[in-house]
Design a protein around this motif. Structure first.
Motif, PDB file in Angstrom:
ATOM      1  N   ASP A  51     -31.058  85.618  74.820  1.00 10.76           N
ATOM      2  CA  ASP A  51     -30.551  86.216  73.592  1.00 10.76           C
ATOM      3  C   ASP A  51     -31.175  87.585  73.359  1.00 10.76           C
ATOM      4  OD1 ASP A  51     -28.979  84.031  73.155  1.00 10.76           O
ATOM      5  OD2 ASP A  51     -30.248  83.140  71.590  1.00 10.76           O
ATOM      6  N   GLU A  52     -32.469  87.695  73.601  1.00  9.36           N
ATOM      7  CA  GLU A  52     -33.172  88.968  73.398  1.00  9.36           C
ATOM      8  C   GLU A  52     -32.653  90.033  74.357  1.00  9.36           C
ATOM      9  OE1 GLU A  52     -37.763  90.698  73.795  1.00  9.36           O
ATOM     10  OE2 GLU A  52     -37.382  88.530  73.739  1.00  9.36           O
ATOM     11  N   GLU A  90     -29.066  91.095  73.526  1.00 11.93           N
ATOM     12  CA  GLU A  90     -29.026  91.980  72.354  1.00 11.93           C
ATOM     13  C   GLU A  90     -29.279  93.421  72.770  1.00 11.93           C
ATOM     14  OE1 GLU A  90     -31.243  92.458  67.994  1.00 11.93           O
ATOM     15  OE2 GLU A  90     -31.635  90.712  69.267  1.00 11.93           O
ATOM     16  N   ARG A  91     -30.163  93.629  73.751  1.00 11.14           N
ATOM     17  CA  ARG A  91     -30.439  94.980  74.251  1.00 11.14           C
ATOM     18  C   ARG A  91     -29.196  95.614  74.867  1.00 11.14           C
ATOM     19  NH1 ARG A  91     -35.031  97.914  72.887  1.00 11.14           N
ATOM     20  NH2 ARG A  91     -36.298  96.328  71.833  1.00 11.14           N
ATOM     21  N   HIS A 144     -26.163  94.756  73.938  1.00  9.46           N
ATOM     22  CA  HIS A 144     -25.092  94.648  72.939  1.00  9.46           C
ATOM     23  C   HIS A 144     -23.937  93.796  73.471  1.00  9.46           C
ATOM     24  CE1 HIS A 144     -27.268  97.686  70.694  1.00  9.46           C
ATOM     25  NE2 HIS A 144     -27.210  98.484  71.738  1.00  9.46           N
TER      26      HIS A 144
END
Length: 278
Positions: free
Chosen positions: A192-193, A196-197, A199
């Motif tokens: 998830d992390e 997110e980077r 997008h």
């Protein structure tokens, strides 16, 4: 070029698959001409002598002897014989795929280099052409090796030119992920992390990452951790537990298992082997 961009390019090259479809060395015919076509393969032209005309995308060229052209797959092109002496050139058609992507869509790279009329590019083309009539069992491997060497030489020459080589704009989200991994590999990184980077939705992110690099994001994180562990083993006297803490794998048993799976050696034998070599 910073380390993250260099690492991204190396990841692409590590997963590169090539196939040669045509090649040769000859003087072009008087009717050598084709306008506004879009090939589904890449082309190399190494001009040895003569005159002619090329158009790659929206840019026109009057190639000179000693110039080496890359004409990428999927880009509109034109070529024709001019009025003077006809081109004599080394040439080849080839695909260069990283997953489902053409290598030259993933890299910003100049389409023309000055190579000189004699030198390493000519030798590499002759090595490629020598594979054309090879009937040995390993001929397909030799052909791919010769093509890889030709691509590698072009990229190295391009990287040392004024223009240089950079990841293309579409690689920017993944470049941000690679940079984040390099900065934070020593802690627990989640999908998830990382997604997110970039997008991207986590599930889609995993597919995109694997399509580009041939490995999953977590496998790449672990690869980075093992590379750092190898460096610490050979450059410091840290104990394995201390190294594990530094690289984000505090479980010594798991670190040893992962290390051996990657290198073929457990950490202690690896340290002894590499420290005994100058």
């Amino acid at each position: 070029m910073d380390n993250v961009r260099q690492q991204l390019i190396r990841l692409y090259l590590d997963n590169l698959q090539v196939r040669v479809t045509e090649m040769g060395f000859k003087q072009v015919l008087p009717d050598w001409r084709d306008l506004d076509y879009t090939p589904d393969y890449n082309k190399f032209y190494l001009i040895c002598e003569g005159e002619g005309w090329l158009k790659i995308g929206d840019t026109e060229y009057a190639p000179q002897p000693g110039q080496w052209f890359l004409m990428p797959q999927g880009v509109k092109q034109s070529y024709s014989y001019a009025s003077g002496p006809r081109f004599t050139k080394y040439w080849c058609h080839f695909t260069a795929m990283v997953g489902e992507n053409n290598l030259f869509d993933l890299l910003k790279i100049p389409v023309v280099l000055d190579s000189g009329v004699e030198g390493e590019p000519q030798r590499l083309f002759r090595e490629l052409l020598a594979c054309e009539n090879d009937t040995s069992l390993t001929a397909p491997l030799l052909l791919k090796t010769a093509m890889m060497k030709l691509i590698a030489h072009y990229i190295e020459r391009a990287a040392s030119s004024a223009v240089g080589v950079e990841p293309a704009a579409e690689s920017m989200p993944l470049q941000a992920v690679i940079e984040h991994i390099h900065l934070h590999y020593n802690r627990n990184l989640t999908i998830d992390e990382l997604a997110e980077r970039a997008h991207l939705h986590p599930n889609y992110f995993i597919r995109v990452f694997r399509r580009h690099f041939g490995t999953s994001p977590i496998q790449y994180v672990n690869r980075k951790r093992i590379e750092e562990a190898k460096w610490l083993l050979t450059s410091t006297d840290l104990k394995l537990a201390e190294i594990g803490a530094r690289v984000g794998i505090p479980d010594v048993s798991y670190l040893s298992k992962l290390f051996k799976s990657s290198t073929g050696l457990s950490p202690t034998p690896y340290r002894l082997t590499h420290r005994s070599n100058p």
